[in-house]
Write a protein that holds these residues in place. Structure first.
Motif, short mmCIF file in Angstrom:
data_model
loop_
_atom_site.label_atom_id
_atom_site.label_comp_id
_atom_site.label_asym_id
_atom_site.label_seq_id
_atom_site.Cartn_x
_atom_site.Cartn_y
_atom_site.Cartn_z
N SER B 242 0.83 -1.21 0.00
CA SER B 242 0.00 0.00 0.00
C SER B 242 0.85 1.25 0.00
CB SER B 242 -0.90 0.01 1.24
OG SER B 242 -1.77 -1.09 1.19
N PRO B 243 0.27 2.36 -0.43
CA PRO B 243 1.01 3.63 -0.38
C PRO B 243 1.12 4.15 1.05
CG PRO B 243 -1.24 4.02 -1.08
CD PRO B 243 -1.09 2.53 -0.95
N ALA B 244 2.03 5.09 1.27
CA ALA B 244 2.19 5.68 2.60
C ALA B 244 1.21 6.83 2.76
CB ALA B 244 3.61 6.18 2.78
N LEU B 245 0.78 7.04 4.00
CA LEU B 245 -0.07 8.21 4.29
C LEU B 245 0.84 9.34 4.75
CD1 LEU B 245 -2.89 9.48 4.61
CD2 LEU B 245 -2.92 8.62 6.95
N THR B 246 0.93 10.39 3.94
CA THR B 246 1.78 11.53 4.31
C THR B 246 0.96 12.54 5.09
OG1 THR B 246 1.19 12.65 2.29
CG2 THR B 246 3.19 11.26 2.24
N LYS B 247 1.63 13.54 5.62
CA LYS B 247 0.94 14.62 6.34
C LYS B 247 -0.06 15.30 5.39
CE LYS B 247 0.41 17.54 9.82
NZ LYS B 247 -0.84 18.06 9.29
N ALA B 248 0.44 15.60 4.18
CA ALA B 248 -0.43 16.26 3.20
C ALA B 248 -1.58 15.34 2.82
CB ALA B 248 0.38 16.64 1.97
N GLY B 249 -1.26 14.06 2.69
CA GLY B 249 -2.30 13.08 2.36
C GLY B 249 -3.37 13.05 3.43
N TYR B 250 -2.93 13.10 4.69
CA TYR B 250 -3.91 13.10 5.78
C TYR B 250 -4.80 14.34 5.73
CZ TYR B 250 -6.34 13.36 10.09
OH TYR B 250 -7.37 13.48 10.98
N ASP B 251 -4.16 15.50 5.52
CA ASP B 251 -4.95 16.74 5.49
C ASP B 251 -6.02 16.68 4.40
OD1 ASP B 251 -3.54 17.69 7.59
OD2 ASP B 251 -2.15 18.90 6.39
N LYS B 252 -5.66 16.08 3.28
CA LYS B 252 -6.62 15.96 2.20
C LYS B 252 -7.75 14.99 2.61
CE LYS B 252 -6.72 15.24 -2.79
NZ LYS B 252 -6.91 13.79 -3.06
N LEU B 253 -7.35 13.89 3.23
CA LEU B 253 -8.32 12.88 3.68
C LEU B 253 -9.30 13.46 4.69
CD1 LEU B 253 -8.86 9.76 3.43
CD2 LEU B 253 -7.49 9.51 5.50
N ALA B 254 -8.80 14.36 5.53
CA ALA B 254 -9.62 14.89 6.62
C ALA B 254 -10.69 15.86 6.13
CB ALA B 254 -8.73 15.58 7.65
N LYS B 255 -10.55 16.35 4.90
CA LYS B 255 -11.58 17.27 4.38
C LYS B 255 -12.87 16.49 4.17
CE LYS B 255 -8.93 20.98 2.54
NZ LYS B 255 -7.56 20.51 2.23
N PRO B 256 -14.02 17.16 4.31
CA PRO B 256 -15.30 16.47 4.13
C PRO B 256 -15.37 15.78 2.77
CG PRO B 256 -15.67 18.62 5.07
CD PRO B 256 -14.21 18.55 4.74
N SER B 257 -15.58 14.48 2.79
CA SER B 257 -15.70 13.72 1.55
C SER B 257 -16.09 12.29 1.89
CB SER B 257 -14.36 13.70 0.80
OG SER B 257 -13.41 12.98 1.57
N LEU B 258 -16.53 11.56 0.90
CA LEU B 258 -16.78 10.14 1.07
C LEU B 258 -15.70 9.38 0.32
CD1 LEU B 258 -20.63 10.06 0.41
CD2 LEU B 258 -19.45 10.16 2.61
N VAL B 259 -15.15 8.35 0.96
CA VAL B 259 -14.13 7.55 0.27
C VAL B 259 -14.45 6.08 0.47
CG1 VAL B 259 -12.30 9.26 0.52
CG2 VAL B 259 -12.61 7.54 2.29
N LYS B 260 -13.79 5.24 -0.38
CA LYS B 260 -13.94 3.78 -0.24
C LYS B 260 -12.94 3.27 0.78
CE LYS B 260 -16.34 2.76 -4.37
NZ LYS B 260 -17.26 3.82 -4.01
N GLU B 261 -12.83 1.93 0.87
CA GLU B 261 -11.84 1.35 1.77
C GLU B 261 -10.43 1.64 1.26
OE1 GLU B 261 -12.64 -2.79 2.27
OE2 GLU B 261 -14.52 -2.43 3.33
N LEU B 262 -9.55 2.06 2.16
CA LEU B 262 -8.17 2.39 1.79
C LEU B 262 -7.22 1.75 2.78
CD1 LEU B 262 -8.67 6.25 1.25
CD2 LEU B 262 -8.44 4.53 -0.57
N SER B 263 -5.98 1.51 2.33
CA SER B 263 -4.94 1.02 3.24
C SER B 263 -3.68 1.84 3.04
CB SER B 263 -4.60 -0.45 2.95
OG SER B 263 -5.76 -1.20 2.81
N TYR B 264 -2.90 2.00 4.13
CA TYR B 264 -1.66 2.76 4.05
C TYR B 264 -0.55 1.99 4.74
CZ TYR B 264 -4.70 6.66 2.78
OH TYR B 264 -5.61 7.44 2.17
N SER B 265 0.62 1.97 4.08
CA SER B 265 1.74 1.20 4.62
C SER B 265 2.37 1.89 5.83
CB SER B 265 2.80 0.99 3.54
OG SER B 265 3.23 2.27 3.08
N SER B 266 2.15 3.19 5.96
CA SER B 266 2.68 3.91 7.12
C SER B 266 1.92 5.20 7.29
CB SER B 266 4.17 4.22 6.92
OG SER B 266 4.29 5.19 5.90
#
Lengths: 663, 309
Positions: B242-266
């Motif tokens: 799986s891809p890594a969850l970066t700080k920027a990635g988290y900030d994007k994820l935290a914005k209001p949205s609907l997503v499917k199942e995801l996995s992160y290696s770190s």
């Protein structure tokens, strides 16, 4: 702000509402002008300080709100009837359930309760008015204006969508920007002030305005229930006022009471709102207990069983109701000790409530029961409230609540106790005292149709919701997908539940029809004693004259009218010589209405964060208060001649009808 | 109300009760079909409360129906009529007494279960920690031991107590997996513990239970309970693929949205702690249980313990 933000746009249902609001307004204006009724409306109703008329206005407003809240309920049930429904969008659905809850508790149950307070209490205690008639009018108009402010949010500015108790941070400006949430705050705030004043008014009325010979232990149980409910209001509503002010400061002035950033705490809101909200449900249910006490005794032709423990249990409920609020959030992760204390306090409430049910049932024992419309609603209440009470005890067991919390099991429970207890109780009261206020009974046949539609509808609607809770369906979801709907079993039960909601809706239509039909054809009552009653209100004509009692009644104990009638029948009753004295009455006033108008301006201004407008409104409020304090000519006396004339006319009317029926 | 109608109503209620009870073995009633010791204890309490309530309700309903029929005012009814009878100390003692006893019994069971649920369901197995963050409108799970993260699904080993540590980076929500056990709120700025355990492998339905706005209805997730071996294999797989969850990635994820199942290696170091702190946790250290090993040791007594760092 441009108009596209001011008026809500984009939804055909909203346009429909716009059109119907305009049409109804035009129709009302046309009717009042064409029949030259403006003066009548102003003199007889808008400026009235007569508790009976204020009661009738409360009643009308609350029935209107019952309709509105009911339509909201049906819209929600329609949306949930099938999986993946696109009937309502998420935001719209959220607005509707927020509105449904707020309206049903604050703008339907509360005014319905105040209607009964006003229509009955002074008559039951042999008083000519409430303690503060002017304040009573202020209370009504504050409630009315608050309700209107809240209601226009659907077409102007947008509605609140954070739930009926609006937990922060969802209800803070970060997550709920715009006027919707402010409408909620100000609508409730303004009407809440009115509710607090009514509570005070009735405490003083009951304690100080009773006919001199009536001791506390002679008071009818409905009056006792009003007293205990009012005492609970006195404790609870200031908490609501303060919480709303704090939320206002957060939203309008950048405060941090309930946001964690800045050191606030959302759980503080949750605690505060339930410190009001939980006593609130007992506030609304206690008067229903009072109604049932009157109804079951009257139609069993018997003294109420266990008067002393009935009074004690009501007082106990109103006290213990202050120690149960945490059961609304056992799942907040407080320590086990906190949960145990509040779980047990919550269960303890079931004890006095259960005792009351025993006492009602034993009032029926060795009685002579006539099954009338008011009693039917009592019959419906007993099984409904027993089951609802039991699911309440189940919910009170904290660890079990971890599984019910926010699920449909909870939804089913509180509808069962609120509809089964409060709505059935108030309807029983409505049917019972209707002839007193209006001089005719409501049609029996239509009433029975309404009753059965309500009953069947109720069970069809809410029993499946208990099951849905066990199936893991949570509240406030606007949709569920087809896989869940069928695999998890949600879809069929939701569909059945929707059918039940419609049946209750049809029941309500029957009731509206029943009222309209009975205005023309209802069984007239000129005896003033339509049900062969036991308490004082049945000793005077229906509808009562403006001063209620020409002579303050002499009470010798409980059910004194019943025993007086017995003496009259036996011939042992000693007629006292009648000597009228001038009666001191309050004058009508337009100030309560005008003051509420300024509250509306203020509330509207703050809602849209137009501070100038809010301040102008508040200045207007202060000016009307000033104007009132300089009014010296606020009362008048009804002369002895006029009392004699009125009493004679009433007696003649009664006599003429006795003659008519005799022929 | 006629005798027939009363009877019909009563039998309807009885029927309903039977339908609900028969649901116990019906897998659709997931609350009544627990797959772990926590849910089991809660079900036990539910059953006790139903029985205790039934002890009161059923006789009362029967007496009520009997009186309504017996004392009806109709011709030929020669039941005794005592309009002045309004007091009996014996009866009142009975019906103040019975509810008091019943509430006392239920109170004891409630207190016992409440205390039991603050401790790990089994003592001799080393628990797993899963940090849960509710967001608008999705669930993130971080695994401090494995340093992997998932969104909208969680994997846990079966037969092992799991300490879920809950917080929110959005309005309050509630974390609920009915078949494993009851729910608890996720709150911004606080982090709280909830013990759950799956005894059997399987996939369990979970959802948010406290309303959080527009996308709330879609906040459902799966909890997959697998054997310890499969769990380790799964974590290794996520680490590799799986891809890594970066700080920027988290900030994007935290914005209001609907997503499917995801996995992160770190995920960024201290991500969960920083979420708690930025939402106000910095003001409320005493309300935080970060699920780290240090505070785990003294976790057993209470849900919340002082976070000592």
């Amino acid at each position: 702000m441009n108009t596209s933000h001011f008026f809500v746009t984009g939804d055909p249902m909203i346009y429909g509402a716009d059109v119907s609001i305009v049409l109804v307004t035009i129709a009302i204006i046309f009717y009042l002008s064409y029949f030259k009724k403006w003066g009548w409306l102003w003199r007889e109703w808008i400026t009235t300080v007569d508790h009976k008329r204020i009661g009738i206005m409360y009643l009308l407003a609350s029935l209107l709100m019952l309709f509105r809240g009911g339509v909201d309920a049906i819209l929600m049930r329609l949306q949930l009837a099938v999986p993946n429904s696109h009937f309502l969008a998420s935001e719209h659905y959220n607005e509707i359930f927020t509105t449904h809850g707020t309206i049903m508790i604050l703008f339907m149950a509360m005014p319905f309760m105040f209607a009964l307070f006003n229509m009955v209490v002074p008559l039951q205690i042999g008083a000519r008015d409430v303690a503060y008639p002017f304040l009573n009018a202020v209370s009504f108009w504050l409630f009315f204006i608050g309700a209107m402010l809240f209601n226009i949010s659907f077409v102007i500015g947008g509605s609140a969508s954070a739930g009926w108790l609006s937990y922060p941070p969802l209800s803070e400006s970060q997550f709920s920007p715009g006027p919707g949430q402010n409408f909620w705050i100000w609508g409730i705030q303004i009407s809440g002030i009115g509710s607090l004043a009514t509570g005070i008014n009735f405490i003083v009325t009951i304690l100080k305005m009773r006919t001199p010979s009536m001791r506390l232990r002679d008071m009818p149980l409905f009056t006792w229930s009003v007293l205990s409910s009012s005492i609970a209001i006195l404790g609870a509503f200031p908490i609501l006022t303060v919480s709303l002010v704090m939320l206002t400061i957060d939203r309008l002035f950048g405060g941090h009471f309930f946001t964690m950033d800045g050191g606030g705490n959302p759980m503080m809101w949750v605690n505060l709102i339930w410190m009001w909200g939980h006593p609130e449900v007992y506030i609304v249910v206690l008067p229903a207990f009072g109604v049932f006490s009157e109804v079951v005794a009257n139609f069993s032709k018997k003294r109420i069983f266990g008067y002393g423990s009935m009074v004690f249990s009501m007082i106990a409920i109103s006290v213990v109701s202050y120690f149960t609020w945490v059961h609304h959030f056992f799942t907040m992760g407080a320590g086990a000790d906190v949960n145990i204390v509040f779980a047990i306090c919550t269960m303890i409430i079931a004890i006095p409530t259960g005792v009351k049910i025993f006492n009602w049932i034993f009032t029926m024992y060795r009685g002579r029961i006539t099954v009338t419309q008011p009693l039917l609603w009592f019959y419906a209440f007993v099984p409904t409230f027993l089951v609802g009470g039991a699911t309440g005890v189940m919910l009170a067991a904290a660890p079990a609540d971890y599984q019910y919390h926010n699920s449909y099991f909870l939804i089913a429970h509180f509808h069962q106790v609120l509809i089964g207890g409060v709505v059935f109780g108030y309807l029983a009261g409505l049917y019972y005292w209707w002839p007193k206020l209006f001089g005719f009974k409501l049609n029996e046949r239509l009433g029975k149709w309404a009753f059965w539609l309500w009953q069947i509808g109720f069970y069809v609607c809410f029993m499946p919701q208990y099951a849905l809770g066990f199936m893991g369906m949570t509240r406030r979801i606007y949709t569920y997908n087809a896989t869940m709907g069928w695999d998890m079993g949600w879809a069929p039960l939701n569909f059945i539940s929707t059918v039940g909601a419609f049946l209750m809706g049809i029941g309500f239509i029957f009731q509206a029809w029943q009222i309209i039909y009975s205005i023309k054809h209802g069984e007239r009552d000129v005896t003033g004693d339509a049900w062969d009653g036991r308490t004082l209100e049945w000793s005077i004509p229906s509808p009562p004259p403006v001063y209620n009692f020409a002579i303050l009644p002499d009470v010798k104990g409980r059910d004194s009218w019943w025993y007086q009638k017995q003496e009259m029948k036996n011939g042992t009753y000693q007629e006292q010589p009648v000597k009228y004295e001038p009666i001191h009455m309050p004058k009508n006033s337009g100030i309560p209405f005008i003051m509420s108008g300024f509250w509306f301006v203020a509330g509207f201004g703050f809602t849209f964060e137009w501070m100038w407008m809010g301040v102008v409104g508040l200045i207007g409020v202060v000016l009307t208060l000033f104007a009132r304090s300089f009014q010296y000519d606020t009362d008048y006396y009804i002369s002895v001649e006029e009392i004699e004339r009125t009493e004679k006319a009433l007696a003649q009317k009664r006599y003429a009808s006795v003659q008519r029926t005799a022929n | 109300m006629s005798k027939g109608i009363q009877f019909a109503k009563f039998s309807f209620l009885a029927l309903l009760g039977m339908v609900l009870l028969s649901g116990c073995d019906n897998s659709k009633y997931i609350v009544l079909d627990p797959k772990g010791p926590v849910g089991q204890q809660e079900l036990h309490l539910i059953i006790i409360s139903v029985i205790l309530c039934a002890i009161v309700i059923i006789p009362v309903l029967a007496i009520f129906v009997y009186f309504a029929i017996r004392y009806r005012d109709k011709q030929g009814n020669n039941a005794p009529y005592q309009p002045e009878w309004d007091d009996s100390k014996v009866l009142e003692v009975v019906w103040w007494g019975i509810p008091i006893v019943i509430i006392a019994v239920l109170g004891v069971f409630t207190a016992k279960t409440t205390l039991a649920l603050t401790k790990p369901p089994v003592k001799d197995v080393k628990p797993v920690v899963v940090q849960v963050t509710s967001m608008d409108w999705k669930w993130m799970f971080t695994y401090p031991d494995k340093k992997v993260a998932t969104v909208n699904y969680a994997e846990i080993p079966a037969g092992v107590p799991v300490q879920f540590i809950l917080t929110s980076d959005a309005p309050m929500n509630s974390f609920w997996v009915p078949q494993l056990g009851g729910q608890e709120y996720t709150m911004p700025g606080m982090s709280m513990g909830l013990w759950l355990q799956a005894d059997k492998t399987g996939t369990y339905f979970g959802s948010g239970a406290n309303f959080t706005g527009k996308g709330f209805a879609h906040m459902q997730f799966k909890v997959k309970a697998v054997t310890q071996d499969e769990f380790n294999k799964w974590a290794d797989g996520v680490k590799k693929n799986s891809p890594a969850l970066t700080k920027a990635g988290y900030d994007k994820l935290a914005k209001p949205s609907l997503v499917k199942e995801l996995s992160y290696s770190s995920y960024p170091n201290g991500l969960f702690e920083s979420i708690v702190d930025k939402n106000g946790g910095k003001y409320y250290h005493h309300m935080s249980n970060m699920g780290d090993s240090k505070s785990m040791s003294d976790m057993s007594g209470m849900d919340m313990k002082k976070h000592d760092n």
